[in-house]
Design a protein around this motif. Structure first.
Motif, short mmCIF file in Angstrom:
data_model
loop_
_atom_site.label_atom_id
_atom_site.label_comp_id
_atom_site.label_asym_id
_atom_site.label_seq_id
_atom_site.Cartn_x
_atom_site.Cartn_y
_atom_site.Cartn_z
N UNK A 36 10.13 -11.76 10.43
CA UNK A 36 9.90 -10.68 9.57
C UNK A 36 9.63 -11.08 8.08
N UNK A 37 10.08 -12.17 7.66
CA UNK A 37 9.88 -12.88 6.46
C UNK A 37 8.53 -13.26 6.36
N UNK A 38 7.97 -13.81 7.11
CA UNK A 38 6.58 -14.45 7.17
C UNK A 38 5.61 -13.13 7.06
N UNK A 39 5.74 -12.29 7.95
CA UNK A 39 5.20 -11.10 7.91
C UNK A 39 5.12 -10.35 6.83
N UNK A 40 6.34 -10.20 6.01
CA UNK A 40 6.27 -9.78 4.63
C UNK A 40 5.36 -10.47 3.59
N UNK A 41 5.56 -11.84 3.82
CA UNK A 41 4.86 -12.72 2.83
C UNK A 41 3.21 -12.23 3.13
N UNK A 42 3.01 -12.25 4.30
CA UNK A 42 1.58 -12.03 4.73
C UNK A 42 1.11 -10.61 4.30
N UNK A 43 1.82 -9.51 4.44
CA UNK A 43 1.35 -8.38 3.97
C UNK A 43 1.33 -8.52 2.28
N UNK A 44 2.11 -8.76 1.68
CA UNK A 44 2.14 -9.07 0.13
C UNK A 44 0.85 -9.62 -0.18
N UNK A 45 0.40 -10.73 0.40
CA UNK A 45 -0.78 -11.47 0.17
C UNK A 45 -2.08 -10.73 0.44
N UNK A 46 -1.97 -9.97 1.64
CA UNK A 46 -3.09 -8.84 1.89
C UNK A 46 -2.90 -7.98 0.96
N UNK A 47 -2.05 -7.23 0.45
CA UNK A 47 -1.98 -6.22 -0.58
C UNK A 47 -2.56 -6.76 -1.85
N UNK A 48 -2.38 -7.98 -2.23
CA UNK A 48 -2.87 -8.56 -3.33
C UNK A 48 -4.36 -8.74 -3.16
N UNK A 49 -4.75 -9.22 -1.96
CA UNK A 49 -6.18 -9.51 -1.89
C UNK A 49 -7.14 -8.11 -1.94
N UNK A 50 -6.41 -7.17 -1.40
CA UNK A 50 -7.08 -5.71 -1.37
C UNK A 50 -7.52 -5.40 -2.87
N UNK A 51 -6.22 -5.57 -3.49
CA UNK A 51 -6.39 -5.16 -5.19
C UNK A 51 -7.49 -5.83 -5.69
N UNK A 52 -7.45 -7.22 -5.53
CA UNK A 52 -8.59 -7.93 -6.23
C UNK A 52 -9.92 -7.88 -5.67
N UNK A 53 -10.10 -7.71 -4.37
CA UNK A 53 -11.41 -7.93 -3.95
C UNK A 53 -12.15 -6.34 -3.81
N UNK A 54 -11.42 -5.53 -3.36
CA UNK A 54 -11.90 -4.08 -3.01
C UNK A 54 -11.80 -3.16 -4.27
N UNK A 55 -12.96 -2.61 -4.52
CA UNK A 55 -12.57 -1.59 -5.84
C UNK A 55 -11.84 -0.23 -5.58
N UNK A 56 -11.15 0.40 -6.54
CA UNK A 56 -10.45 1.39 -6.36
C UNK A 56 -11.05 2.51 -6.07
N UNK A 57 -10.58 3.58 -5.64
CA UNK A 57 -11.20 4.88 -5.59
C UNK A 57 -11.45 5.30 -6.96
N UNK A 58 -12.65 6.28 -7.11
CA UNK A 58 -12.82 6.92 -8.18
C UNK A 58 -11.65 7.83 -9.05
N UNK A 59 -11.68 7.66 -10.30
CA UNK A 59 -10.83 8.44 -10.85
C UNK A 59 -11.00 9.82 -11.01
N UNK A 60 -12.18 10.40 -11.09
CA UNK A 60 -12.73 11.71 -11.29
C UNK A 60 -13.66 11.92 -10.31
#
Length: 178
Positions: free
Chosen positions: A105-129
């Motif tokens: 569970x601990x390692x999966x939590x770390x991987x999930x956190x890393x993936x969430x950060x990777x998504x934030x950095x590499x994939x653009x957010x949805x449009x605001x309007x």
């Protein structure tokens, strides 16, 4: 865009938006000139309100390259690209049997956190309007009755009750408050 092999695999939302744009969905505000069916317009209208409208092939390729180290299945990577989860909980719901695949569970939590950060950095957010994206639904509103569409170009529809207790649709001019 030319289809080389039919049914070669699942598509990202970006690829669907790109295909519909190549058919003319973004350029035809009247929705009668392009070779796009009404159901394809509905898909297009939905997808331009998501992060897919801001993504590029480079964003997706960069994300796929960086997440190879996690050994995710193609379907999991596709879901992450399409959904663009930014929280650990969202990642948990996409990755199957994460606790067993990543050890505990601990390692999966770390991987999930890393993936969430990777998504934030590499994939653009949805449009605001979403209404400003590609002129979608510009000047148009649908009434509750699907048979009766009203082109509004600066008008607003409201329902009001009259003296008989029945509702009437009233079309009124929008007032400029600026």
């Amino acid at each position: 865009m030319k289809i080389l092999e039919a049914n070669a695999g699942a598509l990202t939302n970006y690829e669907v938006v790109d295909f519909l744009r190549s058919k003319g969905a973004a350029n035809d505000s009247t929705r009668v000139l392009a070779q796009v069916s009404p159901s394809e317009y509905k898909v297009y209208d939905y997808l331009v309100q998501t992060a897919a409208c801001n993504q590029t092939r480079e964003h997706i390729n960069d994300f796929v390259d960086k997440c190879k180290i996690y050994g995710l299945a193609k379907a999991e990577v596709l879901n992450i690209i399409n959904i663009r989860p930014t929280s650990i909980i969202d990642i948990y719901t996409i990755i199957e049997e994460g606790e067993t695949r990543f050890g505990d569970e601990t390692r999966f939590g770390e991987v999930s956190k890393e993936l969430a950060e990777l998504v934030e950095k590499t994939l653009p957010p949805p449009p605001t309007d979403p209404e400003s994206e590609a002129g979608i639904n510009e000047g148009k509103e649908e009434t509750e009755n699907e048979e009766h569409n009203v082109e509004t170009k600066g008008e607003e529809q409201t329902k009001e009750g009259n003296d008989d207790g029945k509702e009437e649709t009233v079309v009124g001019e929008l007032m400029d408050t600026s």
